[in-house]
Design a protein around this motif. Structure first.
Motif, PDB file in Angstrom:
ATOM      1  N   VAL A 172       0.838  -1.192   0.000  1.00  0.00           N
ATOM      2  CA  VAL A 172       0.000   0.000   0.000  1.00  0.00           C
ATOM      3  C   VAL A 172       0.875   1.245   0.000  1.00  0.00           C
ATOM      4  O   VAL A 172       1.772   1.364   0.844  1.00  0.00           O
ATOM      5  N   PRO A 173       0.645   2.174  -0.939  1.00  0.00           N
ATOM      6  CA  PRO A 173       1.432   3.416  -0.966  1.00  0.00           C
ATOM      7  C   PRO A 173       1.375   4.148   0.372  1.00  0.00           C
ATOM      8  O   PRO A 173       0.320   4.225   1.006  1.00  0.00           O
ATOM      9  N   MET A 174       2.521   4.638   0.810  1.00  0.00           N
ATOM     10  CA  MET A 174       2.660   5.417   2.049  1.00  0.00           C
ATOM     11  C   MET A 174       2.537   4.552   3.309  1.00  0.00           C
ATOM     12  O   MET A 174       2.750   5.061   4.410  1.00  0.00           O
ATOM     13  N   ARG A 175       2.216   3.274   3.164  1.00  0.00           N
ATOM     14  CA  ARG A 175       2.117   2.402   4.332  1.00  0.00           C
ATOM     15  C   ARG A 175       3.072   1.224   4.265  1.00  0.00           C
ATOM     16  O   ARG A 175       3.537   0.742   5.285  1.00  0.00           O
ATOM     17  N   GLY A 176       3.348   0.754   3.080  1.00  0.00           N
ATOM     18  CA  GLY A 176       4.216  -0.404   2.938  1.00  0.00           C
ATOM     19  C   GLY A 176       3.420  -1.690   2.814  1.00  0.00           C
ATOM     20  O   GLY A 176       2.341  -1.712   2.218  1.00  0.00           O
ATOM     21  N   VAL A 177       3.921  -2.751   3.413  1.00  0.00           N
ATOM     22  CA  VAL A 177       3.292  -4.067   3.319  1.00  0.00           C
ATOM     23  C   VAL A 177       2.286  -4.240   4.453  1.00  0.00           C
ATOM     24  O   VAL A 177       2.631  -4.098   5.631  1.00  0.00           O
ATOM     25  N   VAL A 178       1.035  -4.547   4.100  1.00  0.00           N
ATOM     26  CA  VAL A 178      -0.007  -4.757   5.104  1.00  0.00           C
ATOM     27  C   VAL A 178      -0.690  -6.087   4.847  1.00  0.00           C
ATOM     28  O   VAL A 178      -0.744  -6.573   3.705  1.00  0.00           O
ATOM     29  N   VAL A 179      -1.223  -6.680   5.897  1.00  0.00           N
ATOM     30  CA  VAL A 179      -1.903  -7.965   5.794  1.00  0.00           C
ATOM     31  C   VAL A 179      -3.225  -7.786   5.058  1.00  0.00           C
ATOM     32  O   VAL A 179      -4.022  -6.913   5.392  1.00  0.00           O
ATOM     33  N   ARG A 180      -3.452  -8.624   4.049  1.00  0.00           N
ATOM     34  CA  ARG A 180      -4.676  -8.544   3.260  1.00  0.00           C
ATOM     35  C   ARG A 180      -5.837  -9.185   4.009  1.00  0.00           C
ATOM     36  O   ARG A 180      -5.664 -10.145   4.743  1.00  0.00           O
ATOM     37  N   GLU A 181      -7.010  -8.646   3.786  1.00  0.00           N
ATOM     38  CA  GLU A 181      -8.228  -9.211   4.365  1.00  0.00           C
ATOM     39  C   GLU A 181      -8.684 -10.406   3.539  1.00  0.00           C
ATOM     40  O   GLU A 181      -9.040 -10.275   2.370  1.00  0.00           O
ATOM     41  N   ILE A 182      -8.583 -11.595   4.115  1.00  0.00           N
ATOM     42  CA  ILE A 182      -9.094 -12.805   3.480  1.00  0.00           C
ATOM     43  C   ILE A 182     -10.005 -13.469   4.504  1.00  0.00           C
ATOM     44  O   ILE A 182      -9.535 -14.103   5.453  1.00  0.00           O
ATOM     45  N   GLY A 183     -11.297 -13.301   4.339  1.00  0.00           N
ATOM     46  CA  GLY A 183     -12.251 -13.821   5.301  1.00  0.00           C
ATOM     47  C   GLY A 183     -12.429 -15.320   5.206  1.00  0.00           C
ATOM     48  O   GLY A 183     -12.077 -15.947   4.204  1.00  0.00           O
ATOM     49  N   VAL A 184     -12.956 -15.910   6.258  1.00  0.00           N
ATOM     50  CA  VAL A 184     -13.197 -17.347   6.282  1.00  0.00           C
ATOM     51  C   VAL A 184     -14.175 -17.748   5.175  1.00  0.00           C
ATOM     52  O   VAL A 184     -14.034 -18.806   4.564  1.00  0.00           O
ATOM     53  N   LYS A 185     -15.156 -16.902   4.899  1.00  0.00           N
ATOM     54  CA  LYS A 185     -16.127 -17.212   3.852  1.00  0.00           C
ATOM     55  C   LYS A 185     -15.448 -17.308   2.491  1.00  0.00           C
ATOM     56  O   LYS A 185     -15.685 -18.256   1.731  1.00  0.00           O
ATOM     57  N   GLU A 186     -14.609 -16.320   2.184  1.00  0.00           N
ATOM     58  CA  GLU A 186     -13.890 -16.351   0.905  1.00  0.00           C
ATOM     59  C   GLU A 186     -12.970 -17.558   0.834  1.00  0.00           C
ATOM     60  O   GLU A 186     -12.884 -18.241  -0.197  1.00  0.00           O
ATOM     61  N   LEU A 187     -12.288 -17.830   1.937  1.00  0.00           N
ATOM     62  CA  LEU A 187     -11.388 -18.973   1.973  1.00  0.00           C
ATOM     63  C   LEU A 187     -12.158 -20.275   1.751  1.00  0.00           C
ATOM     64  O   LEU A 187     -11.709 -21.159   1.020  1.00  0.00           O
ATOM     65  N   SER A 188     -13.333 -20.376   2.363  1.00  0.00           N
ATOM     66  CA  SER A 188     -14.168 -21.559   2.190  1.00  0.00           C
ATOM     67  C   SER A 188     -14.561 -21.742   0.733  1.00  0.00           C
ATOM     68  O   SER A 188     -14.550 -22.860   0.204  1.00  0.00           O
ATOM     69  N   GLU A 189     -14.890 -20.643   0.058  1.00  0.00           N
ATOM     70  CA  GLU A 189     -15.281 -20.716  -1.347  1.00  0.00           C
ATOM     71  C   GLU A 189     -14.118 -21.165  -2.235  1.00  0.00           C
ATOM     72  O   GLU A 189     -14.293 -21.963  -3.164  1.00  0.00           O
ATOM     73  N   ILE A 190     -12.923 -20.673  -1.931  1.00  0.00           N
ATOM     74  CA  ILE A 190     -11.752 -21.059  -2.721  1.00  0.00           C
ATOM     75  C   ILE A 190     -11.420 -22.526  -2.499  1.00  0.00           C
ATOM     76  O   ILE A 190     -11.101 -23.267  -3.443  1.00  0.00           O
ATOM     77  N   LEU A 191     -11.505 -22.983  -1.244  1.00  0.00           N
ATOM     78  CA  LEU A 191     -11.258 -24.386  -0.939  1.00  0.00           C
ATOM     79  C   LEU A 191     -12.258 -25.285  -1.667  1.00  0.00           C
ATOM     80  O   LEU A 191     -11.894 -26.346  -2.185  1.00  0.00           O
ATOM     81  N   HIS A 192     -13.519 -24.840  -1.705  1.00  0.00           N
ATOM     82  CA  HIS A 192     -14.545 -25.624  -2.391  1.00  0.00           C
ATOM     83  C   HIS A 192     -14.241 -25.708  -3.887  1.00  0.00           C
ATOM     84  O   HIS A 192     -14.396 -26.782  -4.507  1.00  0.00           O
ATOM     85  N   THR A 193     -13.782 -24.603  -4.462  1.00  0.00           N
ATOM     86  CA  THR A 193     -13.436 -24.598  -5.880  1.00  0.00           C
ATOM     87  C   THR A 193     -12.289 -25.556  -6.160  1.00  0.00           C
ATOM     88  O   THR A 193     -12.331 -26.345  -7.117  1.00  0.00           O
ATOM     89  N   ASP A 194     -11.269 -25.497  -5.322  1.00  0.00           N
ATOM     90  CA  ASP A 194     -10.126 -26.399  -5.479  1.00  0.00           C
ATOM     91  C   ASP A 194     -10.563 -27.852  -5.343  1.00  0.00           C
ATOM     92  O   ASP A 194     -10.122 -28.720  -6.109  1.00  0.00           O
ATOM     93  N   CYS A 195     -11.446 -28.111  -4.388  1.00  0.00           N
ATOM     94  CA  CYS A 195     -11.945 -29.463  -4.154  1.00  0.00           C
ATOM     95  C   CYS A 195     -12.608 -30.025  -5.416  1.00  0.00           C
ATOM     96  O   CYS A 195     -12.325 -31.152  -5.834  1.00  0.00           O
ATOM     97  N   GLU A 196     -13.459 -29.233  -6.027  1.00  0.00           N
ATOM     98  CA  GLU A 196     -14.192 -29.693  -7.210  1.00  0.00           C
ATOM     99  C   GLU A 196     -13.277 -29.852  -8.423  1.00  0.00           C
ATOM    100  O   GLU A 196     -13.372 -30.830  -9.173  1.00  0.00           O
ATOM    101  N   LEU A 197     -12.370 -28.887  -8.617  1.00  0.00           N
ATOM    102  CA  LEU A 197     -11.515 -28.931  -9.804  1.00  0.00           C
ATOM    103  C   LEU A 197     -10.517 -30.079  -9.739  1.00  0.00           C
ATOM    104  O   LEU A 197     -10.259 -30.750 -10.752  1.00  0.00           O
ATOM    105  N   GLU A 198      -9.946 -30.322  -8.554  1.00  0.00           N
ATOM    106  CA  GLU A 198      -8.988 -31.420  -8.475  1.00  0.00           C
ATOM    107  C   GLU A 198      -9.704 -32.765  -8.572  1.00  0.00           C
ATOM    108  O   GLU A 198      -9.147 -33.738  -9.081  1.00  0.00           O
ATOM    109  N   ALA A 199     -10.943 -32.824  -8.088  1.00  0.00           N
ATOM    110  CA  ALA A 199     -11.728 -34.047  -8.254  1.00  0.00           C
ATOM    111  C   ALA A 199     -11.982 -34.309  -9.740  1.00  0.00           C
ATOM    112  O   ALA A 199     -11.946 -35.458 -10.203  1.00  0.00           O
ATOM    113  N   LEU A 200     -12.233 -33.249 -10.483  1.00  0.00           N
ATOM    114  CA  LEU A 200     -12.419 -33.382 -11.934  1.00  0.00           C
ATOM    115  C   LEU A 200     -11.139 -33.883 -12.591  1.00  0.00           C
ATOM    116  O   LEU A 200     -11.182 -34.720 -13.500  1.00  0.00           O
TER     117      LEU A 200
END
Length: 254
Positions: free
Chosen positions: A59-87
């Protein structure tokens, strides 16, 4: 062998995932270098690796900051990975050559030896190779790249879950169902077995992350308040801060 920046990236990523470094926390190079008893150069490279994995933003003027990755978003990504690797497993059962199946069987049998010997590092290496062979065995470069990109993004999260005494045994058992289905050319069985395997791992990771974030959030500790052990560490062996009570242990995903 892992480099110092890679080790540092792994240590810092666990603190981000657990909630010790909450979203919006600024990761200061100088403070982290002092904490881990290393120079700022490997810290800078570790922070670049974290940004590449999507755990931080620059982030300009702040440097490196931790990104917001919520449990809901993480759950959705895990579900996507689950389905694609099963395919991928289904396609591998339908299109793997005899030689590719032989190699898959060999790696699976090697992993059994690691389980019997309690060799975690050996098993995890064999695990990575087994999944790679299945992805490549699908013979679909577009799908393989999609799964590879998602797994790279998820890798810091997928390795974070409670340690289990029979972890390698249960992982190898679920791999056995996947490998048997692929070798027998049973596409639907391979799909369902891989889907069940990844769903179990994803759910375990989510539970551990929720629990860790509850403890991390309750403690109120951020980057500035993390404490390192008092004895000085050698630059070639960066160490994490002492673990908080109540935090679940993390082990690499099998």
């Amino acid at each position: 062998m892992s480099t110092i920046p890679t080790k540092l990236q792994a240590l810092i990523s666990e603190r981000i995932i657990s909630g010790e470094f909450p979203p919006g926390t600024r990761l200061d190079e100088r403070a982290l270098a002092e904490e881990y008893k290393v120079s700022r150069t490997p810290i800078r490279e570790a922070l670049r690796q974290l940004a590449a994995r999507g755990l931080t933003d620059i982030v300009p003027m702040r440097g490196v900051v931790v990104r917001e990755i919520g449990v809901k978003e993480l759950s959705e990504i895990l579900h996507t990975d689950c389905e694609l690797e099963a395919l991928c497993a289904r396609l591998a059962a339908e299109s793997m050559t005899a030689m590719e199946k032989t190699e898959l069987e060999y790696i699976h049998q090697r992993s059994k030896e690691f389980v019997q010997n309690g060799d975690i590092d050996g098993y995890l290496e064999a695990n990575r190779e087994l999944h790679r062979l299945i992805l490549e065995g699908a013979h679909n470069s577009v799908l393989t790249k999609m799964v590879g990109d998602i797994r790279e993004r998820l890798s810091p999260y997928r390795q974070y879950h409670p340690a289990e005494a029979d972890r390698l045994v249960s992982s190898h058992a679920s791999h056995d169902a996947i490998v048997r289905a692929i070798i027998d050319g049973e596409g639907e069985k391979a799909y369902l077995a891989m889907r069940a395997h990844n769903a179990h791992l994803g759910n375990a990771a989510l539970r551990a992350i929720r629990q860790a974030r509850e403890h991390g959030g309750a403690s109120g500790n951020g980057a500035a308040s993390a404490v390192m052990p008092r004895r000085r560490q050698a630059q070639g062996d960066p160490k994490p801060p002492a673990a908080k009570r109540g935090r679940p242990r993390s082990t690499p995903q099998a």
